[in-house]
Design a protein around this motif. Structure first.
Motif, PDB file in Angstrom:
ATOM      1  N   GLU A  47       0.834  -1.209   0.000  1.00  0.00           N
ATOM      2  CA  GLU A  47       0.000   0.000   0.000  1.00  0.00           C
ATOM      3  C   GLU A  47       0.865   1.253   0.000  1.00  0.00           C
ATOM      4  OE1 GLU A  47      -3.982  -1.550   2.380  1.00  0.00           O
ATOM      5  OE2 GLU A  47      -2.265  -0.780   3.514  1.00  0.00           O
ATOM      6  N   LYS A  48       1.954   1.218   0.756  1.00  0.00           N
ATOM      7  CA  LYS A  48       2.855   2.359   0.821  1.00  0.00           C
ATOM      8  C   LYS A  48       3.504   2.627  -0.529  1.00  0.00           C
ATOM      9  CE  LYS A  48       6.777   4.079   3.535  1.00  0.00           C
ATOM     10  NZ  LYS A  48       7.713   3.756   4.629  1.00  0.00           N
ATOM     11  N   GLU A  49       3.998   1.537  -1.199  1.00  0.00           N
ATOM     12  CA  GLU A  49       4.611   1.691  -2.505  1.00  0.00           C
ATOM     13  C   GLU A  49       3.617   2.222  -3.535  1.00  0.00           C
ATOM     14  OE1 GLU A  49       6.204  -2.110  -3.453  1.00  0.00           O
ATOM     15  OE2 GLU A  49       7.978  -1.897  -2.146  1.00  0.00           O
ATOM     16  N   LYS A  50       2.364   1.764  -3.435  1.00  0.00           N
ATOM     17  CA  LYS A  50       1.330   2.225  -4.353  1.00  0.00           C
ATOM     18  C   LYS A  50       1.102   3.732  -4.205  1.00  0.00           C
ATOM     19  CE  LYS A  50      -3.514   1.551  -5.615  1.00  0.00           C
ATOM     20  NZ  LYS A  50      -4.782   0.857  -5.293  1.00  0.00           N
ATOM     21  N   VAL A  51       1.079   4.204  -2.968  1.00  0.00           N
ATOM     22  CA  VAL A  51       0.896   5.637  -2.708  1.00  0.00           C
ATOM     23  C   VAL A  51       2.049   6.439  -3.300  1.00  0.00           C
ATOM     24  CG1 VAL A  51       0.809   7.392  -0.904  1.00  0.00           C
ATOM     25  CG2 VAL A  51      -0.522   5.279  -0.658  1.00  0.00           C
ATOM     26  N   TYR A  52       3.290   5.948  -3.109  1.00  0.00           N
ATOM     27  CA  TYR A  52       4.464   6.655  -3.636  1.00  0.00           C
ATOM     28  C   TYR A  52       4.410   6.730  -5.164  1.00  0.00           C
ATOM     29  CZ  TYR A  52       6.868   6.872   0.876  1.00  0.00           C
ATOM     30  OH  TYR A  52       7.212   7.164   2.162  1.00  0.00           O
ATOM     31  N   LYS A  53       4.029   5.611  -5.805  1.00  0.00           N
ATOM     32  CA  LYS A  53       3.963   5.590  -7.267  1.00  0.00           C
ATOM     33  C   LYS A  53       2.898   6.558  -7.789  1.00  0.00           C
ATOM     34  CE  LYS A  53       5.687   0.887  -8.019  1.00  0.00           C
ATOM     35  NZ  LYS A  53       5.352  -0.465  -8.517  1.00  0.00           N
ATOM     36  N   GLU A  54       1.753   6.566  -7.136  1.00  0.00           N
ATOM     37  CA  GLU A  54       0.689   7.486  -7.546  1.00  0.00           C
ATOM     38  C   GLU A  54       1.122   8.930  -7.357  1.00  0.00           C
ATOM     39  OE1 GLU A  54      -2.722   6.368  -5.297  1.00  0.00           O
ATOM     40  OE2 GLU A  54      -3.222   4.659  -6.585  1.00  0.00           O
ATOM     41  N   HIS A  55       1.816   9.180  -6.267  1.00  0.00           N
ATOM     42  CA  HIS A  55       2.318  10.523  -6.019  1.00  0.00           C
ATOM     43  C   HIS A  55       3.299  10.939  -7.100  1.00  0.00           C
ATOM     44  CE1 HIS A  55       5.287  13.333  -4.179  1.00  0.00           C
ATOM     45  NE2 HIS A  55       4.179  13.931  -3.756  1.00  0.00           N
ATOM     46  N   GLU A  56       4.223  10.060  -7.461  1.00  0.00           N
ATOM     47  CA  GLU A  56       5.214  10.356  -8.492  1.00  0.00           C
ATOM     48  C   GLU A  56       4.544  10.618  -9.836  1.00  0.00           C
ATOM     49  OE1 GLU A  56       9.204   8.296 -10.518  1.00  0.00           O
ATOM     50  OE2 GLU A  56       8.146   7.324  -8.859  1.00  0.00           O
ATOM     51  N   ALA A  57       3.515   9.831 -10.162  1.00  0.00           N
ATOM     52  CA  ALA A  57       2.811  10.009 -11.434  1.00  0.00           C
ATOM     53  C   ALA A  57       2.089  11.358 -11.462  1.00  0.00           C
ATOM     54  CB  ALA A  57       1.813   8.871 -11.638  1.00  0.00           C
ATOM     55  N   MET A  58       1.478  11.733 -10.355  1.00  0.00           N
ATOM     56  CA  MET A  58       0.768  13.006 -10.287  1.00  0.00           C
ATOM     57  C   MET A  58       1.723  14.189 -10.417  1.00  0.00           C
ATOM     58  SD  MET A  58      -2.455  12.360 -10.088  1.00  0.00           S
ATOM     59  CE  MET A  58      -2.074  10.962 -11.185  1.00  0.00           C
ATOM     60  N   VAL A  59       2.891  14.071  -9.787  1.00  0.00           N
ATOM     61  CA  VAL A  59       3.890  15.150  -9.879  1.00  0.00           C
ATOM     62  C   VAL A  59       4.362  15.305 -11.323  1.00  0.00           C
ATOM     63  CG1 VAL A  59       6.208  15.859  -9.192  1.00  0.00           C
ATOM     64  CG2 VAL A  59       4.622  14.978  -7.477  1.00  0.00           C
ATOM     65  N   LYS A  60       4.578  14.176 -12.028  1.00  0.00           N
ATOM     66  CA  LYS A  60       4.985  14.234 -13.433  1.00  0.00           C
ATOM     67  C   LYS A  60       3.925  14.930 -14.281  1.00  0.00           C
ATOM     68  CE  LYS A  60       8.025  10.172 -13.511  1.00  0.00           C
ATOM     69  NZ  LYS A  60       8.227   8.815 -14.057  1.00  0.00           N
ATOM     70  N   GLN A  61       2.669  14.586 -14.033  1.00  0.00           N
ATOM     71  CA  GLN A  61       1.589  15.235 -14.766  1.00  0.00           C
ATOM     72  C   GLN A  61       1.542  16.728 -14.459  1.00  0.00           C
ATOM     73  OE1 GLN A  61      -0.729  14.325 -17.050  1.00  0.00           O
ATOM     74  NE2 GLN A  61       0.366  12.366 -17.241  1.00  0.00           N
ATOM     75  N   TRP A  62       1.799  17.073 -13.210  1.00  0.00           N
ATOM     76  CA  TRP A  62       1.825  18.482 -12.803  1.00  0.00           C
ATOM     77  C   TRP A  62       2.880  19.236 -13.610  1.00  0.00           C
ATOM     78  CZ3 TRP A  62       2.319  20.047  -6.908  1.00  0.00           C
ATOM     79  CH2 TRP A  62       2.214  21.440  -6.773  1.00  0.00           C
ATOM     80  N   ARG A  63       4.091  18.684 -13.630  1.00  0.00           N
ATOM     81  CA  ARG A  63       5.176  19.333 -14.370  1.00  0.00           C
ATOM     82  C   ARG A  63       4.832  19.457 -15.857  1.00  0.00           C
ATOM     83  NH1 ARG A  63       8.970  16.171 -11.165  1.00  0.00           N
ATOM     84  NH2 ARG A  63      10.057  17.536  -9.678  1.00  0.00           N
ATOM     85  N   LYS A  64       4.309  18.368 -16.440  1.00  0.00           N
ATOM     86  CA  LYS A  64       3.996  18.341 -17.867  1.00  0.00           C
ATOM     87  C   LYS A  64       2.951  19.403 -18.220  1.00  0.00           C
ATOM     88  CE  LYS A  64       2.217  15.265 -21.474  1.00  0.00           C
ATOM     89  NZ  LYS A  64       1.701  13.906 -21.761  1.00  0.00           N
TER      90      LYS A  64
END
Length: 212
Positions: free
Chosen positions: A153-170
């Protein structure tokens, strides 16, 4: 209309005008008598009563109004008029007091009907008590360093967070490129453009893109 019906209409109209003692048009009388007699019959009766001197007729342009003959009413002394005026004043005050009290009762009724019942309050209290117990249990686990989520669950949260940050930057990069292209032909400053089209920036709210 038969003679008996017309006589009844004449009697009803005359009695109504005496009782109300105020001017009315033929249309008003026809409506106020609940259309029991035809409008044509009421108009004819009024004209006949006026010709016989039993009522008074006043003409205002094309409009005719009728009222009771005031001579049939007894004379009223000034003292009686004064008493009547005082009665009207007293009754008006009572009506206003009653209306105010009625409004107060209506407001009280609205408050009561909008409030929850005792049973509903008990039900909500039980629900909130249960939730408080659940939150307290979680809080106790956190304070004691207990395990609250799994590694997956923790790894899933980190991955989702990383994906959202990438979308933010893009998306921020894309928006910046579009705005820069618009500004090339825009006659005013960047700030004016942002205000005109309602653009709010991260910097405006002291928000920074997290580091991944």
């Amino acid at each position: 209309m038969s003679k008996s019906k017309e006589a009844a209409a004449a009697s009803a109209v005359l009695e109504y005008l005496k009782k109300q003692n105020r001017p009315y048009s033929a249309t008003d009388i026809f409506s106020n008598l609940h259309k029991e007699y035809g409008k044509t019959a009421v108009t004819r009766v009024l004209e006949e009563l006026a010709q016989k001197g039993k009522i008074k007729e006043k003409v205002y342009g094309k409009q005719k109004v009728y009222c009771a003959d005031q001579s049939v009413f007894p004379d009223v002394k000034d003292t009686e008029l004064t008493e009547m005026d005082q009665q009207i004043t007293d009754l008006t005050g009572k009506v206003q007091t009653g209306q105010a009290a009625c409004k107060g009762r209506e407001a009280e009724l609205r408050d009561l009907t909008s409030s929850i019942t005792t049973q509903e309050a008990k039900s909500q209290l039980a629900e909130f008590t249960k939730k408080c117990s659940q939150y307290q249990e979680k809080l106790d686990k956190l304070k004691s360093g207990g395990k609250t989520i799994t590694k997956e669950e923790k790894e899933k949260v980190y991955k989702e967070h990383e994906a959202m940050v990438k979308q933010w930057r893009k998306r921020k990069r894309m928006a910046t490129e579009i705005l820069d292209a618009i500004l090339e032909g825009y006659p005013k400053k960047k700030k004016d453009l942002f205000e005109e089209i309602g653009i709010e920036t991260d910097e405006e709210y002291n928000v920074k893109i997290p580091q991944t």
